[in-house]
Design a protein around this motif. Structure first.
Motif, short mmCIF file in Angstrom:
data_model
loop_
_atom_site.label_atom_id
_atom_site.label_comp_id
_atom_site.label_asym_id
_atom_site.label_seq_id
_atom_site.Cartn_x
_atom_site.Cartn_y
_atom_site.Cartn_z
N SER A 135 0.83 -1.21 0.00
CA SER A 135 0.00 0.00 0.00
C SER A 135 0.86 1.26 0.00
O SER A 135 0.55 2.23 -0.68
N MET A 169 -5.26 0.28 0.15
CA MET A 169 -5.61 -0.69 1.18
C MET A 169 -6.35 -1.90 0.61
O MET A 169 -6.32 -2.99 1.18
N ASP A 172 -3.47 -4.11 -0.47
CA ASP A 172 -2.67 -4.51 0.69
C ASP A 172 -3.33 -5.70 1.39
O ASP A 172 -2.66 -6.63 1.86
N ASN A 173 -4.65 -5.68 1.42
CA ASN A 173 -5.41 -6.74 2.08
C ASN A 173 -5.60 -7.98 1.20
O ASN A 173 -5.66 -9.10 1.69
N SER A 178 1.21 -9.71 -1.10
CA SER A 178 1.29 -8.80 0.05
C SER A 178 1.83 -9.54 1.25
O SER A 178 1.45 -10.69 1.53
N THR A 180 1.10 -9.02 4.24
CA THR A 180 0.02 -9.29 5.19
C THR A 180 -0.70 -10.59 4.84
O THR A 180 -1.03 -11.38 5.72
N ASN A 347 0.33 -3.42 9.95
CA ASN A 347 -0.60 -4.55 9.88
C ASN A 347 0.10 -5.90 9.73
O ASN A 347 -0.40 -6.91 10.22
N ASP A 377 -6.42 -10.64 8.36
CA ASP A 377 -5.92 -9.71 7.35
C ASP A 377 -6.85 -8.50 7.19
O ASP A 377 -6.40 -7.35 7.11
N SER A 381 -5.97 -4.60 8.35
CA SER A 381 -5.98 -3.57 7.30
C SER A 381 -6.99 -2.47 7.60
O SER A 381 -6.77 -1.31 7.24
N GLN A 384 -5.11 -0.30 9.99
CA GLN A 384 -4.00 0.37 9.32
C GLN A 384 -4.47 1.45 8.37
O GLN A 384 -3.78 2.44 8.14
#
Length: 433
Positions: A135, A169, A172-173, A178, A180, A347, A377, A381, A384
């Motif tokens: 992200s 985001m 990112d999730n 990723s 995460t 995260n 996750d 997120s 975050q």
């Protein structure tokens, strides 16, 4: 006495969370009282919080505290993040000096109406973050474009930056690469594809609603563009290389370095700056990222002491004791991830730290590993994406000359993602192991 300390450490201490509370009170309180969120620079608030953390727990020697924060600052995620900031600064400074930002903005606005420009920022951010898996990398690449679109269309800068953070985001999730996602899958012991399927069904409604909200907000705020939108394709090429490279999943450092080199070549080739000024432009961009880099280091130091004093352990134990039933287990995992992220401001770290406890909860209350990984996750997120002291908001604010608090009202996606996940827990058929 030693046995007593070990027992206390295992139990955790609520007082260990004091530095985080102090920062929030000072940073947000100063802004509310003065009606100006620039009153308290974030770095000053974090330094005060760090001093509070150092004053706590006098049983731990000062020398040992220095050792603790040094290990926290040297953690892989923190070092990687700081290096991304510096690489992104070099690219940002060079591409801006070469005229690439203005050409990219003008090209985009000549293709699409200004009323859907913000939706475009969100959707492009979604694709880039899914492909890049970071992200922060997405925000650093897109923030200058967002600022440029805001200036051209008259749409408020916080709205444009909110759309970019929301898109960042999303990936990112959800991204397969990723950190995460990888951390969630590894700690819960499920397949990547199973976690993706579980996750995608939950976040898709949130993404669609977010796009609709941004469309209506932007259509009501966008002004008519009277000026001529001039652009040179050659100046857009470095951005295209960065965006396409991100979309195909090339490492973020390789993408940013390649973009910087191309920007330097284009800048010199078009006469935007002399060859002797190349390193000066890179340096100006890198310097602009010093604040966020130093803040990241200070936050890592605070988190290291909070963890050492038992703050994270306190949260883990409190939540675990209050769980009852399968749905309670799912809510427990969700709240666990959210609170630990709010304390760590990272995260990935939050998932790694809460993962073992989440695994215990999932096994005890018959929650499937893919559901557990997905909830870990998602809620890490969610936290975050909305905390004003997280790297994402600090980066977006730093690159757009805003306060993180100014962007927060437009962070629809993280909030809707959390709402969607809660509804899925309440009403969706439970998947067992």
């Amino acid at each position: 006495m030693r046995g007593h300390d070990m027992k206390q450490e295992k139990k955790g201490r609520a007082s260990a969370l004091l530095p985080i509370g102090i920062f929030l009170v000072i940073f947000i309180g100063a802004g509310i009282i003065s009606n100006d969120f620039y009153t308290m620079p974030a770095i000053v608030g974090f330094l005060i919080a760090l001093v509070v953390a150092f004053l706590q727990n006098p049983r731990v020697r000062f020398h040992d505290k220095i050792s603790i924060i040094s290990k926290g600052i040297g953690e892989e995620n923190i070092v990687t993040m700081c290096l991304i900031f510096l690489a992104a600064g070099a690219f940002s400074g060079t591409i801006k000096a070469a005229g690439g930002v203005e050409s990219t903005v003008n090209l985009g606005l000549s293709i699409m109406p200004s009323s859907i420009a913000v939706v475009g920022l969100f959707i492009i951010g979604c694709f880039i973050s899914v492909s890049m898996g970071t992200s922060v990398g997405t925000i650093t690449a897109m923030a200058p474009i967002g600022v440029g679109i805001a200036e051209k269309t008259g749409i408020a800068v916080p709205i444009c930056m909110g759309a970019i953070v929301c898109g960042a985001m999303f990936g990112d999730n959800l991204s397969m690469i990723s950190d995460t996602t990888i951390a969630a899958v590894r700690t819960q012991g499920c397949e990547m594809k199973d976690k993706f399927k579980e996750n995608f069904l939950i976040v898709l409604p949130a993404a669609i609603i977010t796009a609709v909200i941004f469309f209506f907000i932007a259509s009501g705020n966008a002004g008519k563009i009277d000026e001529e939108l001039n652009y040179e394709i050659v100046k857009v090429v470095p951005y295209l290389v960065v965006l396409i490279g991100a979309l195909v999943g090339i490492n973020v450092f390789v993408v940013l370095i390649a973009g910087t080199i191309l920007s330097a070549i284009v800048g010199v080739g078009t006469g935007a700056f002399a060859i002797g000024e190349v390193f000066q432009k890179m340096g100006e961009g890198i310097t602009s990222m010093y604040d966020i880099t130093v803040i990241s280091i200070i936050v890592a130091a605070i988190v290291a002491l909070v963890k050492e004093y038992g703050g994270i352990e306190f949260i883990l134990n409190v939540i675990k004791k209050r769980i009852n039933g399968p749905r309670g287990g799912e809510f427990g995992i969700s709240i666990l991830a959210l609170l630990v992220d709010c304390c760590t401001a990272n995260n990935t770290v939050a998932i790694v730290m809460s993962g073992p406890i989440a695994k215990e909860i999932s096994e005890e209350f018959d929650v499937s590993p893919r559901r557990s990984a997905s909830l870990l996750d998602i809620f890490a997120s969610v936290g975050q994406g909305i905390i004003p002291y997280g790297a994402q908001l600090l980066t977006a604010a730093g690159l757009s000359a805003l306060s993180p608090v100014q962007i927060m009202p437009y962070l629809f996606y993280p909030i809707l993602m959390g709402v969607s996940a809660v509804l899925f827990i309440l009403f969706r058929r439970r998947t067992t192991k």
